[in-house]
Design a protein around this motif. Sequence first.
Motif, PDB file in Angstrom:
ATOM      1  N   MET A   1       0.848  -1.192   0.000  1.00  0.00           N
ATOM      2  CA  MET A   1       0.000   0.000   0.000  1.00  0.00           C
ATOM      3  C   MET A   1       0.883   1.241   0.000  1.00  0.00           C
ATOM      4  O   MET A   1       1.907   1.287   0.683  1.00  0.00           O
ATOM      5  CB  MET A   1      -0.919  -0.001   1.226  1.00  0.00           C
ATOM      6  N   ARG A   2       0.477   2.240  -0.791  1.00  0.00           N
ATOM      7  CA  ARG A   2       1.216   3.494  -0.849  1.00  0.00           C
ATOM      8  C   ARG A   2       0.330   4.641  -0.385  1.00  0.00           C
ATOM      9  O   ARG A   2      -0.875   4.649  -0.624  1.00  0.00           O
ATOM     10  CB  ARG A   2       1.701   3.766  -2.279  1.00  0.00           C
ATOM     11  N   PHE A   3       0.949   5.621   0.247  1.00  0.00           N
ATOM     12  CA  PHE A   3       0.248   6.810   0.703  1.00  0.00           C
ATOM     13  C   PHE A   3       0.865   8.034   0.044  1.00  0.00           C
ATOM     14  O   PHE A   3       2.085   8.134  -0.099  1.00  0.00           O
ATOM     15  CB  PHE A   3       0.330   6.951   2.222  1.00  0.00           C
ATOM     16  N   GLY A   4       0.001   8.946  -0.380  1.00  0.00           N
ATOM     17  CA  GLY A   4       0.515  10.126  -1.048  1.00  0.00           C
ATOM     18  C   GLY A   4      -0.407  11.307  -0.902  1.00  0.00           C
ATOM     19  O   GLY A   4      -1.405  11.276  -0.170  1.00  0.00           O
ATOM     20  N   ILE A   5      -0.080  12.366  -1.634  1.00  0.00           N
ATOM     21  CA  ILE A   5      -0.860  13.593  -1.597  1.00  0.00           C
ATOM     22  C   ILE A   5      -1.106  14.049  -3.034  1.00  0.00           C
ATOM     23  O   ILE A   5      -0.251  13.882  -3.909  1.00  0.00           O
ATOM     24  CB  ILE A   5      -0.134  14.680  -0.770  1.00  0.00           C
ATOM     25  N   TYR A   6      -2.277  14.616  -3.251  1.00  0.00           N
ATOM     26  CA  TYR A   6      -2.724  14.964  -4.598  1.00  0.00           C
ATOM     27  C   TYR A   6      -3.213  16.404  -4.600  1.00  0.00           C
ATOM     28  O   TYR A   6      -3.921  16.835  -3.691  1.00  0.00           O
ATOM     29  CB  TYR A   6      -3.831  13.979  -5.005  1.00  0.00           C
ATOM     30  N   SER A   7      -2.815  17.174  -5.604  1.00  0.00           N
ATOM     31  CA  SER A   7      -3.250  18.564  -5.698  1.00  0.00           C
ATOM     32  C   SER A   7      -3.834  18.845  -7.068  1.00  0.00           C
ATOM     33  O   SER A   7      -3.262  18.447  -8.084  1.00  0.00           O
ATOM     34  CB  SER A   7      -2.069  19.513  -5.456  1.00  0.00           C
ATOM     35  N   VAL A   8      -4.965  19.541  -7.098  1.00  0.00           N
ATOM     36  CA  VAL A   8      -5.524  19.999  -8.371  1.00  0.00           C
ATOM     37  C   VAL A   8      -5.005  21.382  -8.736  1.00  0.00           C
ATOM     38  O   VAL A   8      -5.299  21.901  -9.803  1.00  0.00           O
ATOM     39  CB  VAL A   8      -7.070  20.022  -8.345  1.00  0.00           C
ATOM     40  N   GLY A   9      -4.216  21.989  -7.827  1.00  0.00           N
ATOM     41  CA  GLY A   9      -3.624  23.286  -8.123  1.00  0.00           C
ATOM     42  C   GLY A   9      -4.623  24.414  -8.227  1.00  0.00           C
ATOM     43  O   GLY A   9      -4.459  25.329  -9.037  1.00  0.00           O
ATOM     44  N   ASP A  10      -5.645  24.384  -7.393  1.00  0.00           N
ATOM     45  CA  ASP A  10      -6.671  25.423  -7.462  1.00  0.00           C
ATOM     46  C   ASP A  10      -6.226  26.672  -6.704  1.00  0.00           C
ATOM     47  O   ASP A  10      -5.644  26.594  -5.632  1.00  0.00           O
ATOM     48  CB  ASP A  10      -8.000  24.905  -6.905  1.00  0.00           C
ATOM     49  N   ILE A  33       4.842  21.528  -1.406  1.00  0.00           N
ATOM     50  CA  ILE A  33       4.082  20.386  -0.882  1.00  0.00           C
ATOM     51  C   ILE A  33       4.734  19.069  -1.304  1.00  0.00           C
ATOM     52  O   ILE A  33       4.860  18.132  -0.501  1.00  0.00           O
ATOM     53  CB  ILE A  33       2.620  20.457  -1.370  1.00  0.00           C
ATOM     54  N   ALA A  34       5.166  18.982  -2.552  1.00  0.00           N
ATOM     55  CA  ALA A  34       5.806  17.760  -3.039  1.00  0.00           C
ATOM     56  C   ALA A  34       7.106  17.487  -2.283  1.00  0.00           C
ATOM     57  O   ALA A  34       7.387  16.347  -1.893  1.00  0.00           O
ATOM     58  CB  ALA A  34       6.073  17.867  -4.535  1.00  0.00           C
ATOM     59  N   LEU A  35       7.911  18.527  -2.068  1.00  0.00           N
ATOM     60  CA  LEU A  35       9.178  18.350  -1.356  1.00  0.00           C
ATOM     61  C   LEU A  35       8.934  17.928   0.093  1.00  0.00           C
ATOM     62  O   LEU A  35       9.640  17.050   0.624  1.00  0.00           O
ATOM     63  CB  LEU A  35       9.992  19.641  -1.402  1.00  0.00           C
ATOM     64  N   GLU A  36       7.935  18.530   0.722  1.00  0.00           N
ATOM     65  CA  GLU A  36       7.627  18.167   2.102  1.00  0.00           C
ATOM     66  C   GLU A  36       7.012  16.770   2.183  1.00  0.00           C
ATOM     67  O   GLU A  36       7.221  16.052   3.170  1.00  0.00           O
ATOM     68  CB  GLU A  36       6.704  19.207   2.723  1.00  0.00           C
ATOM     69  N   ALA A  37       6.275  16.377   1.140  1.00  0.00           N
ATOM     70  CA  ALA A  37       5.720  15.019   1.117  1.00  0.00           C
ATOM     71  C   ALA A  37       6.843  13.985   1.134  1.00  0.00           C
ATOM     72  O   ALA A  37       6.762  12.975   1.847  1.00  0.00           O
ATOM     73  CB  ALA A  37       4.843  14.833  -0.116  1.00  0.00           C
ATOM     74  N   GLU A  38       7.887  14.226   0.354  1.00  0.00           N
ATOM     75  CA  GLU A  38       9.026  13.298   0.405  1.00  0.00           C
ATOM     76  C   GLU A  38       9.718  13.347   1.763  1.00  0.00           C
ATOM     77  O   GLU A  38      10.092  12.306   2.329  1.00  0.00           O
ATOM     78  CB  GLU A  38      10.033  13.624  -0.691  1.00  0.00           C
ATOM     79  N   GLU A  39       9.868  14.539   2.315  1.00  0.00           N
ATOM     80  CA  GLU A  39      10.573  14.704   3.588  1.00  0.00           C
ATOM     81  C   GLU A  39       9.892  13.940   4.720  1.00  0.00           C
ATOM     82  O   GLU A  39      10.565  13.347   5.572  1.00  0.00           O
ATOM     83  CB  GLU A  39      10.653  16.196   3.936  1.00  0.00           C
ATOM     84  N   THR A  71      14.056  15.958  -5.826  1.00  0.00           N
ATOM     85  CA  THR A  71      13.693  14.833  -4.961  1.00  0.00           C
ATOM     86  C   THR A  71      14.477  13.594  -5.377  1.00  0.00           C
ATOM     87  O   THR A  71      15.106  13.568  -6.441  1.00  0.00           O
ATOM     88  CB  THR A  71      12.189  14.529  -5.035  1.00  0.00           C
ATOM     89  N   GLU A  72      14.419  12.575  -4.552  1.00  0.00           N
ATOM     90  CA  GLU A  72      15.179  11.356  -4.826  1.00  0.00           C
ATOM     91  C   GLU A  72      14.333  10.097  -4.771  1.00  0.00           C
ATOM     92  O   GLU A  72      14.673   9.101  -5.409  1.00  0.00           O
ATOM     93  CB  GLU A  72      16.336  11.209  -3.821  1.00  0.00           C
ATOM     94  N   ARG A  73      13.260  10.102  -4.013  1.00  0.00           N
ATOM     95  CA  ARG A  73      12.554   8.861  -3.734  1.00  0.00           C
ATOM     96  C   ARG A  73      11.090   8.867  -4.128  1.00  0.00           C
ATOM     97  O   ARG A  73      10.553   7.867  -4.622  1.00  0.00           O
ATOM     98  CB  ARG A  73      12.663   8.548  -2.223  1.00  0.00           C
ATOM     99  N   ILE A  74      10.395   9.971  -3.930  1.00  0.00           N
ATOM    100  CA  ILE A  74       8.944   9.997  -4.060  1.00  0.00           C
ATOM    101  C   ILE A  74       8.519   9.732  -5.507  1.00  0.00           C
ATOM    102  O   ILE A  74       9.161  10.191  -6.459  1.00  0.00           O
ATOM    103  CB  ILE A  74       8.377  11.341  -3.554  1.00  0.00           C
TER     104      ILE A  74
END
Length: 223
Positions: A1-10, A33-39, A71-74
């Motif tokens: 299972m993977r967990f992530g975050i999704y943005s529509v950029g509104d 947000i993407a950088l912090e998601a990896e962090e 980023t390196e992993r996400i």
Amino acid sequence: MRFGIYSVGDVTPDPTTGRVPTEHERIKSMVRIALEAEEVGLDVFATGEHHSPPHVPTSPTTLLGYIAARTERIILSTAVTLITTNDPVKIAEDYAFSQHLADGRVDLVLGRGNTAPVYPWFGKDIRLDIPLALENYALLHRLWREEEVNWHGRFRTPLSHFTATPRPLDGVPPFVWHGSIRSPEIAVQAGHYGCTAWWQALTDGGPARPVRQQDVPAPCHQA
């Protein structure tokens, strides 16, 4: 299972201050947000594709390529890439290129979108959204797997001995999800290709239509 975050950029008011960010600020915030998601250890960052206000991510490959360099992993994904209004040849080229930049960390969620005006803006007829989705993916699927493609379909000019470049990284195409709200044809398509269906239950699309296998066109036409 993977967990992530999704943005529509509104571009919408901040729920705590009421201030509306500028487009520049919103684009930069998506990167942050993407950088912090990896962090913090999340597995996936995904961006939508929209071509009308109040949204800013009109070019997902540009955004994801920039994030890939920082980023390196996400895993970097779309949610969704518009399979109906984008040329499948350009999708094949752009996302294979992104895949190389990200060292393979690229997924795609393909969908028809939920903004009706976008179809005529890109020269398409929304009444043909299902046939467009089915035929365009049939071509995309081949472009990533065949070195030389001959193609004659309904919605784009024919291809003769065409090779999409760059080729997918290590010969493995980006992982594809087929997204939909209520269209059973898309589920049948995902099963036909052995892909994964991604169901979005954010809006009331009305009752689903029954579908028969014969309602889904053959996956490709060879010239």
